[in-house]
Scaffold this motif. Structure first.
Motif, short mmCIF file in Angstrom:
data_model
loop_
_atom_site.label_atom_id
_atom_site.label_comp_id
_atom_site.label_asym_id
_atom_site.label_seq_id
_atom_site.Cartn_x
_atom_site.Cartn_y
_atom_site.Cartn_z
N THR A 69 0.85 -1.20 0.00
CA THR A 69 0.00 0.00 0.00
C THR A 69 0.89 1.24 0.00
OG1 THR A 69 -1.54 -1.23 1.38
CG2 THR A 69 -1.93 1.14 1.17
N PHE A 70 0.60 2.15 -0.91
CA PHE A 70 1.37 3.39 -1.05
C PHE A 70 0.46 4.56 -0.72
CE2 PHE A 70 3.37 0.00 -3.15
CZ PHE A 70 4.73 0.24 -3.08
N ILE A 71 0.84 5.33 0.29
CA ILE A 71 -0.08 6.32 0.85
C ILE A 71 0.44 7.74 0.59
CG2 ILE A 71 -1.24 7.10 2.96
CD1 ILE A 71 -0.77 4.28 4.09
N VAL A 72 -0.45 8.57 0.05
CA VAL A 72 -0.08 9.94 -0.29
C VAL A 72 -1.01 10.89 0.48
CG1 VAL A 72 0.05 11.61 -2.16
CG2 VAL A 72 0.75 9.25 -2.56
N LEU A 73 -0.42 11.69 1.35
CA LEU A 73 -1.22 12.62 2.16
C LEU A 73 -1.19 14.00 1.51
CD1 LEU A 73 0.13 11.54 5.69
CD2 LEU A 73 -1.80 10.60 4.41
N VAL A 74 -2.30 14.35 0.89
CA VAL A 74 -2.40 15.64 0.18
C VAL A 74 -3.75 16.28 0.50
CG1 VAL A 74 -0.79 15.17 -1.70
CG2 VAL A 74 -3.11 14.34 -1.90
N SER A 75 -4.07 16.33 1.77
CA SER A 75 -5.39 16.84 2.15
C SER A 75 -5.37 18.37 2.14
CB SER A 75 -5.77 16.32 3.52
OG SER A 75 -5.05 17.03 4.50
N ARG A 76 -6.48 18.96 2.56
CA ARG A 76 -6.60 20.43 2.47
C ARG A 76 -5.75 21.17 3.48
NH1 ARG A 76 -11.31 18.48 4.52
NH2 ARG A 76 -11.75 19.00 6.69
N GLY A 77 -5.26 20.50 4.53
CA GLY A 77 -4.50 21.24 5.52
C GLY A 77 -3.68 20.33 6.41
N HIS A 78 -2.82 20.95 7.18
CA HIS A 78 -1.90 20.16 7.99
C HIS A 78 -2.55 19.48 9.16
CE1 HIS A 78 1.65 20.98 5.72
NE2 HIS A 78 1.04 22.13 5.42
N LYS A 79 -3.68 20.03 9.62
CA LYS A 79 -4.43 19.36 10.68
C LYS A 79 -4.85 17.97 10.21
CE LYS A 79 -5.15 22.31 14.17
NZ LYS A 79 -5.53 23.71 13.80
N VAL A 80 -5.41 17.94 9.02
CA VAL A 80 -5.90 16.67 8.48
C VAL A 80 -4.73 15.73 8.17
CG1 VAL A 80 -7.17 15.53 6.63
CG2 VAL A 80 -7.99 17.71 7.54
N ASP A 81 -3.67 16.28 7.58
CA ASP A 81 -2.51 15.45 7.27
C ASP A 81 -1.94 14.83 8.56
OD1 ASP A 81 -2.63 15.81 4.56
OD2 ASP A 81 -1.20 17.47 4.51
N GLU A 82 -1.93 15.62 9.60
CA GLU A 82 -1.38 15.13 10.87
C GLU A 82 -2.24 13.99 11.43
OE1 GLU A 82 -0.01 18.15 13.65
OE2 GLU A 82 -0.70 16.93 15.33
N LEU A 83 -3.54 14.21 11.38
CA LEU A 83 -4.48 13.18 11.84
C LEU A 83 -4.31 11.89 11.01
CD1 LEU A 83 -8.15 13.97 12.62
CD2 LEU A 83 -7.70 12.13 11.02
N ALA A 84 -4.17 12.08 9.70
CA ALA A 84 -4.05 10.92 8.81
C ALA A 84 -2.72 10.20 9.07
CB ALA A 84 -4.14 11.36 7.36
N LEU A 85 -1.67 10.97 9.24
CA LEU A 85 -0.36 10.37 9.46
C LEU A 85 -0.34 9.60 10.78
CD1 LEU A 85 2.46 9.97 8.40
CD2 LEU A 85 3.14 12.13 9.45
N ARG A 86 -1.02 10.14 11.79
CA ARG A 86 -1.10 9.45 13.08
C ARG A 86 -1.72 8.05 12.88
NH1 ARG A 86 -4.28 12.96 15.77
NH2 ARG A 86 -2.48 14.15 16.48
N SER A 87 -2.69 7.99 12.00
CA SER A 87 -3.40 6.74 11.79
C SER A 87 -2.61 5.72 10.96
CB SER A 87 -4.75 7.04 11.14
OG SER A 87 -5.25 5.91 10.50
N VAL A 88 -1.76 6.20 10.03
CA VAL A 88 -1.13 5.24 9.11
C VAL A 88 0.37 5.02 9.34
CG1 VAL A 88 -2.83 5.76 7.31
CG2 VAL A 88 -0.61 6.95 7.27
N ALA A 89 1.03 5.92 10.07
CA ALA A 89 2.50 5.91 10.12
C ALA A 89 3.10 4.58 10.56
CB ALA A 89 3.00 7.04 11.03
N GLU A 90 2.45 3.92 11.52
CA GLU A 90 3.07 2.73 12.12
C GLU A 90 2.51 1.42 11.56
OE1 GLU A 90 2.02 3.78 16.16
OE2 GLU A 90 4.06 4.44 16.58
N ARG A 91 1.83 1.49 10.41
CA ARG A 91 1.14 0.28 9.94
C ARG A 91 1.84 -0.45 8.80
NH1 ARG A 91 -4.82 2.41 9.45
NH2 ARG A 91 -5.23 0.31 8.67
N GLY A 92 3.10 -0.14 8.56
CA GLY A 92 3.89 -0.95 7.63
C GLY A 92 3.57 -0.76 6.16
N ALA A 93 3.10 0.43 5.79
CA ALA A 93 2.83 0.71 4.37
C ALA A 93 4.16 0.71 3.59
CB ALA A 93 2.15 2.07 4.22
N GLY A 94 4.07 0.44 2.28
CA GLY A 94 5.26 0.46 1.44
C GLY A 94 5.82 1.84 1.26
#
Lengths: 278, 105
Positions: free
Chosen positions: A174-199
């Motif tokens: 899985t390849f994840i690209v965080l390009v949301s409307r703002g850094h609040k959302v990117d931060e929330l998204a990164l918190r959720s995916v960072a430690e889950r072993g994505a490619g």
């Protein structure tokens, strides 16, 4: 000897669900070399199915194929009948006897998970679809997350970022690209995916902004090493300006990670030009 | 690229007890429509799944596949896309080596 039917079923499973397998087929040999054309062996991380005649050749091909899995390799390779890998056209022509084996890694299409359905997300998804990836796009705004917006095949998910990301299956493919409307959302998204072993996890933003996000998450106690593996600022340095150009830069970086290139112009002239601008 | 539709067609032919011919691009040189590993599966009735590159040489390979279903011999077919045929330009302009084999359950 595994039957063709068993091999076909195993290849279908590998292509649909994984895990990846390196499929090896004997496609040619110098006259006089005893091999069975079309003989097949599937090489998994820890076992093999089928065979290509046993002996040193088979174990050499199996070793090579196993190392090819993480590289997603598809290549016809030359071996001597004694199992020595022969590299380069000149060496192949000079060799007394050669066995040609197609080694192809069979695995499910990579998933491209795009967080944010704005202009950049739209272009990143489009390019990903063109590259044969399974594209999923998440946004919490209906105007940005609806099927009509995406003129290509995509799994468009409209909902709360946190909840939807928790639910989304993430693997090394899985390849994840965080390009949301703002850094609040990117931060929330990164918190959720960072430690889950994505490619791959990449996050858009300036150096300063993205550093702040990483710092916040580190202070919250997220794994340091996982955060160090986030590609941010995102993309290759090709001077991209428009959403479409940024998509090329991002997908270029994803191909680099997947295939392992050197991220340099191929030509001497191009390299000089790039280093002059650095 | 996963070739799941080819593997699926292969599996279901085998379930019916029917053989298939599989054409796989083994090597390419120059500009070719498909790369190494591209596949076309041909059934006994001549229907096929997958592609090794649109019009460029595909008809020739299909014929070889039908022949392989008849005689059972695996073969390497070289398709040269560099020569214009009957004044008609081929848009590709490379050379492909394609392995054609008969497979049975």
């Amino acid at each position: 000897m595994a039957k063709s039917a068993e091999i076909a079923r195993a290849l279908l499973t590998a292509a649909r669900e994984g895990p990846a397998v390196a499929s090896c087929t004997v496609m040619g040999a110098t006259a006089g070399v005893e091999v069975s054309l079309g003989a097949k062996m599937l090489v998994y991380a820890e076992r093999e199915l089928g065979g290509i005649g046993g002996g040193a050749l088979e174990s050499a091909v199996a070793d090579f194929a196993r190392s090819a899995i993480p590289k997603h390799l598809v290549q016809t390779c030359a071996f001597t009948p004694e199992g020595e890998f022969v590299e380069g056209r000149r060496a192949i022509e000079a060799a007394e006897a050669i066995v040609e084996v197609l080694v192809e890694v069979v695995e499910p299409a990579a998933t491209l998970l795009v967080v944010g359905g704005g202009h950049v997300g739209l272009a990143v998804g489009q390019l990903g679809a063109m590259l044969g990836m399974e594209v999923a796009i998440i946004d919490d705004r209906e105007d940005y997350a609806n099927e009509d917006r995406f003129p290509y095949e995509a799994n468009v998910i409209c909902g709360d970022f946190g909840e939807e990301l928790e639910r989304f299956p993430i693997t090394a493919n899985t390849f994840i690209v965080l390009v949301s409307r703002g850094h609040k959302v990117d931060e929330l998204a990164l918190r959720s995916v960072a430690e889950r072993g994505a490619g791959y996890v990449g996050m858009i933003g300036s150096k300063r902004r993205t550093r702040t996000v990483l710092q916040h998450l580190a202070e919250e106690g997220l794994d340091r090493e996982a955060l160090d593996r986030v590609f941010t600022p995102i993309g290759l340095d090709i001077g991209a300006e428009t959403p479409e150009e940024i998509a090329v830069s991002v997908l270029g970086e994803i191909i680099l990670v997947r295939r392992g290139g050197g991220a340099q112009p191929m030509s001497e002239h191009g390299r000089l030009l790039a280093s002059a601008r650095r | 690229m996963p070739h799941d539709e080819v593997y699926e067609a292969m599996s279901s032919s085998f379930e019916d007890g029917s053989p298939v011919a599989l054409a796989t691009v083994a090597q390419t040189l120059g500009s070719t429509p498909r790369k190494t590993g591209a596949k076309m599966l041909v059934r006994e009735d001549g229907t096929f799944v997958g592609t090794i590159g649109g019009g460029c040489g595909e008809a020739e390979v299909w014929q070889e596949a039908m022949d392989a279903l008849e005689d059972g011999d695996a073969r390497m077919v070289t398709v040269d896309l560099t020569e214009p045929v009957d004044g008609e330009d081929k848009i590709c302009g490379g050379i492909m080596r394609i392995f054609v084999e008969k497979l049975e359950a």
